[in-house]
Design an enzyme around this catalytic site. Structure first.
Site, PDB file in Angstrom:
ATOM      1  CD  GLN A  12       7.891  -6.978   3.819  1.00 22.87           C
ATOM      2  OE1 GLN A  12       7.162  -7.828   3.324  1.00 22.87           O
ATOM      3  NE2 GLN A  12       8.497  -6.072   3.073  1.00 22.87           N
ATOM      4  CG  HIS A  55       3.392   1.034  -5.389  1.00 21.72           C
ATOM      5  ND1 HIS A  55       3.562   2.023  -4.468  1.00 21.72           N
ATOM      6  CD2 HIS A  55       3.925  -0.087  -4.840  1.00 21.72           C
ATOM      7  CE1 HIS A  55       4.147   1.533  -3.392  1.00 21.72           C
ATOM      8  NE2 HIS A  55       4.404   0.257  -3.591  1.00 21.72           N
ATOM      9  N   GLY A  81       0.816  -1.213   0.000  1.00 17.28           N
ATOM     10  CA  GLY A  81       0.000   0.000   0.000  1.00 17.28           C
ATOM     11  C   GLY A  81       0.844   1.256   0.000  1.00 17.28           C
TER      12      GLY A  81
HETATM   13  O1  PAF Z   1       8.212  -4.654  -1.943  1.00 19.48           O
HETATM   14  C1  PAF Z   1       7.213  -4.704  -1.184  1.00 19.48           C
HETATM   15  O2  PAF Z   1       6.341  -3.825  -1.165  1.00 19.48           O
HETATM   16  C2  PAF Z   1       7.070  -5.897  -0.245  1.00 19.48           C
HETATM   17  O3  PAF Z   1       8.305  -6.346   0.192  1.00 19.48           O
HETATM   18  C3  PAF Z   1       6.251  -7.048  -0.854  1.00 19.48           C
HETATM   19  C4  PAF Z   1       6.934  -7.617  -2.082  1.00 19.48           C
HETATM   20  C5  PAF Z   1       4.866  -6.558  -1.213  1.00 19.48           C
HETATM   21  C6  PAF Z   1       6.120  -8.195   0.165  1.00 19.48           C
HETATM   22  O4  PAF Z   1       5.451  -7.800   1.312  1.00 19.48           O
END
Ligand code: PAF
Length: 278
Positions: free
Chosen positions: A57, A33, A27
């Protein structure tokens, strides 16, 4: 636009479709994006975007909490550009408290960002793998800004014989050179002005490497000193093989300079690829 929250629902909806192009995100969508999504639309009309802020993460709860959450704006943006499917799973949908199966990543996952963010790439791999299993795309799109992530995801699909094609997309930058990132919005006004110094430093390191005026370790020291002197805290600035992410072997000419450094309390990463000709 269909917004889907449950794994089983998404699996049902996507079952009859082929050639699905998938863009996983956390998001807080920005130009970077949107470029991934545009590239996905060039390959398929069935574009699936996921939005899941993956707690696995983040290294600290503090970092996780301060990650910008802008779901309403994100959904409005995706609707405007005609994305047909948006997957917004809940944490309980994605994280099974009883899960014991883990993915062991190659050693390079513990170097570079993995060294400074223990567990980060295992968290990325766990979620990306689940998302891949639920979406079952033909192809998935990742930005080159996260060069090490891209490398490890390529390894993940290669080693697990997954048929998903991993598509890489060039880093999208602001006019002053700063790589687009959700973290940029956390910079204060002064630090936002200084932030392009990371890419400027990578660019001058590249020039020096091409000119062969200094050794790679001298160039790395030059870059680190420049950023430290400008008030950054450097995690690493290093010249690597763009094929293996290891230190370049003799005569290797496909290279990448990777950097991670903190300005104020915001950690930024960036990289620049280049070739050395004889
Ligand atoms: O690059 C990201 O935004 C994140 O690391 C991902 C690939 C959506 C995994 O949570």
């Amino acid at each position: 636009m269909q917004i889907i929250h449950a794994n089983y629902e998404l699996i049902d909806i996507l079952k009859p479709l082929t050639n699905i192009a998938f863009v996983p995100t956390m998001g807080n969508l920005h130009e970077g994006h949107l470029t991934l999504i545009q590239e996905a639309f060039k390959k398929s009309k069935y574009v699936v975007v996921s939005i899941f802020i993956n707690p696995l993460q983040f290294n600290s709860n503090e970092d996780f909490k301060k990650y910008p959450r802008t779901l309403e704006e994100d959904l409005a943006m995706l609707k405007k550009i005609g994305v047909p499917f948006v997957f917004v799973p809940s944490e309980s949908e994605m994280l099974d408290p009883l899960q014991t199966v883990e993915i062991h990543l190659p050693q390079i996952a513990y170097d570079l960002c993995g060294k400074f963010r223990p567990g980060h790439f295992e968290g990325v791999a766990a979620i990306v793998n689940k998302l891949f299993n639920v979406v079952q795309p033909e192809m998935a799109f990742f930005g080159k800004k996260d060069f090490q992530q891209l490398f490890l995801i390529r390894e993940l699909v290669r080693q697990l014989d997954s048929p998903i094609k991993i598509m890489s997309v060039d880093t999208v930058r602001h006019e002053d050179g700063l790589a687009r990132s959700s973290r940029n919005s956390l910079l204060n006004v002064e630090d936002r002005k200084k932030a392009p110094q990371l890419f400027q430093t990578l660019s001058s390191m590249k020039e020096k490497a091409i000119k062969k005026s200094l050794s790679f370790s001298e160039i790395e020291a030059f870059g680190t000193q420049s950023l430290n002197a400008a008030g950054w805290i450097v995690d690493y600035l290093t010249i690597r093989s763009s094929q293996s992410l290891e230190s370049p072997v003799r005569d290797e000419n496909q290279l990448v300079i990777l950097g991670a450094a903190t300005l104020g309390s915001v950690r930024l990463i960036d990289n620049i690829e280049f070739c050395i000709h004889d």
